[in-house]
Design a protein around this motif. Structure first.
Motif, PDB file in Angstrom:
ATOM      1  N   CYS A   1      31.110  85.080 123.988  1.00 41.08           N
ATOM      2  CA  CYS A   1      31.686  86.203 123.233  1.00 41.08           C
ATOM      3  C   CYS A   1      33.160  86.442 123.592  1.00 41.08           C
ATOM      4  O   CYS A   1      33.547  86.388 124.762  1.00 41.08           O
TER       5      CYS A   1
ATOM      6  N   CYS B   1      30.834  95.795 123.013  1.00 43.89           N
ATOM      7  CA  CYS B   1      29.707  95.141 123.690  1.00 43.89           C
ATOM      8  C   CYS B   1      28.355  95.750 123.322  1.00 43.89           C
ATOM      9  O   CYS B   1      27.312  95.196 123.663  1.00 43.89           O
TER      10      CYS B   1
ATOM     11  N   CYS C   1      36.165  91.342 122.957  1.00 40.33           N
ATOM     12  CA  CYS C   1      37.100  92.316 123.535  1.00 40.33           C
ATOM     13  C   CYS C   1      37.945  91.633 124.614  1.00 40.33           C
ATOM     14  O   CYS C   1      37.679  90.499 125.010  1.00 40.33           O
TER      15      CYS C   1
ATOM     16  N   CYS D   1      31.113  91.691 130.714  1.00 41.52           N
ATOM     17  CA  CYS D   1      32.177  90.969 131.430  1.00 41.52           C
ATOM     18  C   CYS D   1      32.876  91.933 132.386  1.00 41.52           C
ATOM     19  O   CYS D   1      32.984  93.128 132.103  1.00 41.52           O
TER      20      CYS D   1
ATOM     21  N   CYS E   1      37.052  89.283 127.907  1.00 47.10           N
ATOM     22  CA  CYS E   1      36.711  87.852 127.943  1.00 47.10           C
ATOM     23  C   CYS E   1      37.830  87.043 128.601  1.00 47.10           C
ATOM     24  O   CYS E   1      37.593  85.968 129.135  1.00 47.10           O
TER      25      CYS E   1
HETATM   26  S1  SF4 Z   1      32.570  92.614 127.477  1.00 43.73           S
HETATM   27 FE1  SF4 Z   1      31.070  92.286 125.868  1.00 43.73          FE
HETATM   28  S2  SF4 Z   1      32.228  92.443 123.957  1.00 43.73           S
HETATM   29 FE2  SF4 Z   1      33.712  92.116 125.617  1.00 43.73          FE
HETATM   30  S3  SF4 Z   1      33.982  89.891 125.651  1.00 43.73           S
HETATM   31 FE3  SF4 Z   1      32.399  90.392 127.168  1.00 43.73          FE
HETATM   32  S4  SF4 Z   1      30.475  90.141 126.035  1.00 43.73           S
HETATM   33 FE4  SF4 Z   1      32.114  90.276 124.520  1.00 43.73          FE
END
Ligand code: SF4
Length: 217
Positions: A14, A101, A17, A85, A20
């Motif tokens: 993912c 998320c 946001c 994350c 990552c």
């Molecule tokens: S915190 Fe959640 S929404 Fe943000 S990049 Fe990680 S998995 Fe994706």
């Protein structure tokens, strides 16, 4: 491949946001796919980011102890976080990151279908007890649509403030009785089910009486 494994693979890739960008690994969550209890914390920390597993640092060790105190092992429950994350320098997750998320946590809950959700800390509590204050509602539960929600301090709180350790341990000991109540509530017929059963009973009665009435003519 199970739906949850498939979901975890999607979370690992993912990029919805900014979190990552600096993560080493996303931390989707782990545990039983059909767990009765789901523990939801805030966000991965340094240890979690390194290993891609939730609650593996000192707070995780305390969570393991807490689970042990009620006769549970980590593999018997499901453990996840509100965001998957690690926020840089372990800062608090921002509202837009939590929002981005949210779909992953929603889907995890949908797949696992826990009877009880235990919120660990403020961010997880805010999702399931909107407007509440952790110091007021920790150790209490509410039921909504067949799921029992139980609020607790985050285990990391005890590492920063030793006096909370006993409070957290006491709250944990309340979980088995709330779970028993949640299981009993899940077995009780819902008002809709009761209405349907009543309707079916009436139809059966009519079917049983109709042939007798017809035989009179
Ligand atoms: S915190 Fe959640 S929404 Fe943000 S990049 Fe990680 S998995 Fe994706």
């Amino acid at each position: 491949m199970s739906s949850l494994t498939d979901l975890n693979e999607k979370i690992a890739k993912c990029d919805a946001c900014r979190l990552c960008k600096q993560r080493k690994r996303a931390v989707p969550g782990e545990g039983r796919e059909d767990a009765e209890i789901m523990f939801i914390g805030e966000a991965p920390g340094w240890h979690e980011d390194q290993q891609g597993r939730p609650f593996v640092g000192p707070a995780g060790q305390f969570l393991d102890e807490l689970l042990q105190s009620i006769g549970l092992k980590r593999g018997e429950v499901y453990i996840a976080n509100v965001v998957k994350c690690r926020p840089p320098s372990n800062r608090d997750p921002l509202p837009d990151e939590i929002g981005a998320c949210r779909k992953w946590l929603d889907r995890q809950i949908e797949l696992i279908k826990p009877k009880m959700i235990v919120t660990l800390g403020r961010y997880s509590m805010a999702r399931f007890f909107p407007g509440a204050t952790i110091s007021k509602i920790h150790g209490t539960a509410r039921n909504s649509e067949g799921v029992t929600y139980f609020a607790m301090y985050h285990p990391a709180a005890a590492l920063h403030q030793g006096s909370l350790r006993g409070v957290i341990m006491e709250d944990m000991l309340k979980i088995p009785s709330f779970l028993t109540q949640a299981e009993a509530a899940a077995e009780e017929p819902s008002p809709q089910k009761a209405k349907k059963a009543e309707k079916m009973e009436k139809v059966e009665k009519v079917e049983q009486t109709e042939p007798k009435q017809l035989s009179m003519f």
